[in-house]
Scaffold this active site. Structure first.
Site, mmCIF file in Angstrom:
data_model
loop_
_atom_site.group_PDB
_atom_site.id
_atom_site.type_symbol
_atom_site.label_atom_id
_atom_site.label_comp_id
_atom_site.label_asym_id
_atom_site.label_seq_id
_atom_site.Cartn_x
_atom_site.Cartn_y
_atom_site.Cartn_z
ATOM 1 C CD GLU A 176 5.639 10.719 8.571
ATOM 2 O OE1 GLU A 176 5.899 9.879 7.649
ATOM 3 O OE2 GLU A 176 4.401 10.802 9.170
ATOM 4 C CB CYS A 182 -13.897 -2.874 3.233
ATOM 5 S SG CYS A 182 -13.464 -2.326 1.653
ATOM 6 C CG HIS A 226 23.344 16.012 -6.587
ATOM 7 N ND1 HIS A 226 24.637 16.102 -7.209
ATOM 8 C CD2 HIS A 226 23.700 16.056 -5.350
ATOM 9 C CE1 HIS A 226 25.628 16.203 -6.675
ATOM 10 N NE2 HIS A 226 25.201 16.211 -5.282
ATOM 11 C CE LYS A 250 -4.153 4.975 11.305
ATOM 12 N NZ LYS A 250 -3.109 6.205 11.173
ATOM 13 C CE LYS A 254 1.319 12.011 8.092
ATOM 14 N NZ LYS A 254 2.108 10.632 8.437
ATOM 15 N NE ARG A 306 -10.984 -2.292 8.628
ATOM 16 C CZ ARG A 306 -9.653 -2.727 8.837
ATOM 17 N NH1 ARG A 306 -8.910 -2.428 9.743
ATOM 18 N NH2 ARG A 306 -9.309 -3.849 7.753
ATOM 19 C CD1 TRP A 345 -9.956 3.490 0.411
ATOM 20 C CD2 TRP A 345 -8.965 1.398 -0.479
ATOM 21 N NE1 TRP A 345 -8.609 3.829 -0.367
ATOM 22 C CE2 TRP A 345 -8.308 2.702 -1.094
ATOM 23 C CE3 TRP A 345 -8.928 0.211 -1.159
ATOM 24 C CZ2 TRP A 345 -7.118 2.412 -1.979
ATOM 25 C CZ3 TRP A 345 -7.839 0.159 -1.992
ATOM 26 C CH2 TRP A 345 -6.711 1.156 -2.311
ATOM 27 C CG ASN A 397 -11.636 -5.735 4.605
ATOM 28 O OD1 ASN A 397 -11.047 -5.142 3.906
ATOM 29 N ND2 ASN A 397 -11.036 -6.000 6.092
ATOM 30 N N GLY A 398 -11.620 -7.202 1.525
ATOM 31 C CA GLY A 398 -10.631 -8.000 0.753
ATOM 32 C C GLY A 398 -10.881 -8.288 -0.729
ATOM 33 C CD GLU A 437 -1.004 10.809 4.879
ATOM 34 O OE1 GLU A 437 -0.279 10.860 6.057
ATOM 35 O OE2 GLU A 437 -1.535 9.970 4.760
#
Ligand code: M6R
Length: 615
Positions: free
Chosen positions: A488, A2, A511, A610, A492, A27, A75, A101-102, A495
């Site tokens: 990584e 947020c 395996h 983010k 990428k 955010r 968010w 925010n939280g 997401e």
């Protein structure tokens, strides 16, 4: 998660808030809202969707001007993203308004108690509970807003950055933080409140970052008062001069922030080592390491804690620190570490890696490590962030603001810092020969040029993206230093393009994952000349004999892999240990182009934010 923005001053608040929210959309971006006080009444507009949707709606709903306002981009944590759950939230009387925010963890019993006292709720959010708790405290004890906020916050458990407005006393905004960031911009006759400084960077370069457990009374034409929420003690706020500039937070001609940030890597890697790496003199100097060299040298082991991309950078660091400095390294997901009762002692050095410096799990892991007496070293990008402050010492990555949700330059600059730490420790311990040490320094110094060259793979990666953009799955393989790069690369792609992808150590493929390979499976193999080249060639052969489609990242001039692979992407040669800084570049570009071709929102992928400030 947020983003929050507030303004109190002499300018029109609405455009400042909207522009600020757009800058904070990284955010969270599932709903947004704004409150404006026009001198008589509160005007409110909120909606599910992005800030651009809010703008459209607010144009019809807010037709007056005002110089005080607050706004929020969300968010979702409590309650689905919809108009009602969007912030700001208004108290039952209609007088108090909050942006938050939280997470208020004990919101459920508080809500039950408030309902008993006659309060009603229209949303499913914890934030609506908080604003009504503030109202209840204010009424019951006949308190001014600041005091009521303080009393209420002492009853809640959780994390917050809040801004609260009271129509009855409209020349004031009260802000407070615990566990979520909050910056206050101080201008001439005006104040700005925001989750980071980007919303007010063009108005003032003076900012106060509230510390955890602090609150501020922000009044027009009066100096701001900061105090501790717990014991009411007055704090003398430290006014920081901001180093961020407007250009850094704009797209600068690129279609997306992610692409801009990918292309910034040559210059930000230089910024990362500037003043720290002196290749000709054979010197690596980082204040945080120099001041604590003994702690590092006496460490029985180094534990790295991080999440997501930062965790991948931590894996690269494990290889590089163990190889260069011969200190045992363990790399932990911060979220697992904090809950698994780990064995930590005062001889451990904990390195916490975080771009934002606000990731809740990494922060909690640091606190746990400190409780057990470990020395904590933070590697953060955001200056003044919570993790950088909570650490005993640290090193900034100096990557500049990273706005695209998918980390790119954060990753390569983290690796640069961690490699410099490894080299510095190796020098102190004598675990690299003189010539090896100098070779790595020289090589690191010219890495930005090689990254620039690696960016020339853009057209090739775009062509390959066109071929594989509709694949439902993708496998990334690498060995040694390039195993974390495979992870990584897969992250990428997942997401930002929503294609299922997995990263694997190439030899582990047989395996299990080899069963997935058929003529429809693109397999991206990171196969630079240095490292375990022959072994990875064998792995490529195994894929080929099962008809997998091979996209190989190879060193310029490679012929052996070229013969086997369906597509090759050539990158410049460097030493094995530094290769992740180069091999990761075409993978970033590949995922970027695939996401664009699939029509995905590259900078704001679905369900993500983010900085993950909730656990
Ligand atoms: O700010 P942090 O580095 O602590 O963030 C950790 C992860 O959330 C982050 O690296 C995330 O995985 C990336 N944005 C993915 O690209």
């Amino acid at each position: 998660m947020c983003g929050i923005v507030g303004y109190i001053g002499y300018r029109e608040a609405y455009p400042i808030i909207i522009k600020g929210l757009k800058r904070l959309e990284y955010r969270g971006y599932d709903s947004a809202g704004v409150m404006l006080y026009d001198g008589e009444s509160i005007k409110l507009s909120k909606t599910k969707g992005k800030v651009s949707d809010l703008e459209e709606k607010a144009q019809k709903e807010i037709t007056t001007n005002g110089t005080i306002g607050i706004g929020h981009t969300r968010w979702a944590t409590h309650g689905v993203p919809n108009d009602v759950n969007s912030h700001p939230h208004v108290s039952n009387s209609g007088d108090l308004v909050i942006i938050h925010n939280g997470i208020i963890e004990n919101y459920a019993p508080l809500k039950v108690e408030l309902i008993k006292r006659g309060y009603s709720f229209s949303s499913d959010t914890d934030s609506e509970v908080l604003i009504n708790l503030i109202e209840e405290v204010q009424k019951k004890e006949n308190l001014k807003l600041g005091k009521a906020v303080q009393v209420a916050l002492n009853q809640v458990v959780g994390a917050y950055a809040i801004a609260v407005f009271d129509k009855k006393n409209p020349n004031e905004i009260v802000a407070a933080r615990l566990g979520s960031p909050l910056a206050i911009g101080i201008g001439e006759g005006e104040y700005f409140i925001a989750s980071d400084a980007s919303p007010f960077i063009e108005y003032t370069s003076n900012a106060v970052y509230l510390e955890d457990g602090e609150m501020a009374n922000i009044r027009l034409h009066r100096p701001m008062k900061v105090r501790k929420i717990k014991d009411d003690s007055i704090v003398d706020p430290y006014i920081q001069e901001l180093q961020m500039n407007l250009e850094q937070i704009e797209k600068g001609g690129y279609d997306h922030f992610m692409l801009k940030e990918i292309y910034e890597q040559p210059s930000v890697i230089k910024d990362t080592y500037r003043g720290r790496l002196h290749a000709n003199e054979g010197i690596i100097q980082m204040a945080g390491v120099e001041d604590n060299l003994e702690k590092f040298l006496n460490a029985e082991r180094i534990i790295i804690v991080a999440c997501g991309t930062s965790w991948h950078a931590g894996l690269v660091a494990e290889y590089v620190i163990e190889e260069f400095a011969r200190i045992p390294v363990e790399v932990e997901y911060a979220s697992e570490f904090r809950y698994r009762n780990p064995i930590i002692n005062s001889k451990d050095v904990v390195i916490a890696i975080s771009q934002s410096g606000e990731t809740a799990d990494t922060m909690a892991a640091i606190k746990l490590a400190k409780e057990h007496g470990a020395f904590v070293f933070g590697v953060c990008n955001v200056v003044g962030s919570s993790i950088s402050r909570e650490s005993h010492a640290g090193a900034y990555t100096h990557a500049g603001p990273e706005i695209g949700v998918a980390s790119t330059k954060a990753f390569t600059t983290q690796i640069t810092v961690l490699t410099m730490i490894a080299l510095r420790l190796a020098k102190a311990k004598g675990t690299l020969t003189h010539s090896e040490f100098h070779m790595y320094l020289q090589e690191l110094e010219i890495i930005p040029e090689k990254v620039k060259e690696a960016l020339e793979t853009n057209d090739k990666t775009k062509e390959i993206a066109g071929v594989f953009k509709d694949s439902p799955n993708c496998l990334y393989l690498g060995r040694g230093y390039n195993f974390p790069v495979a992870l990584e690369g897969a992250l990428k792609l997942k997401e930002i393009s929503y294609i299922h992808a997995e990263g694997y150590p190439a030899a582990e493929m047989k395996h299990g994952p080899i069963a997935l390979i058929d003529e429809l499976m693109p397999v991206i193999v990171i196969a630079p000349k240095q490292g375990h080249y022959d072994k990875i060639v064998s792995n490529i052969q195994e894929i080929k004999s099962r008809s997998g489609k091979i996209i190989a990242v190879v060193t310029k001039g490679d012929t052996q892999v070229r013969e086997l692979a369906d597509y090759v992407i050539e990158i410049p040669e460097t030493s094995d240990a530094l290769s992740p800084l180069i091999t990761t570049i075409p993978l970033q570009l590949l995922s970027y182009h695939i996401a664009v071709m699939r029509g995905c929102n590259v900078d704001q992928p679905r369900n993500l934010a983010k900085s993950v400030t909730v656990e």
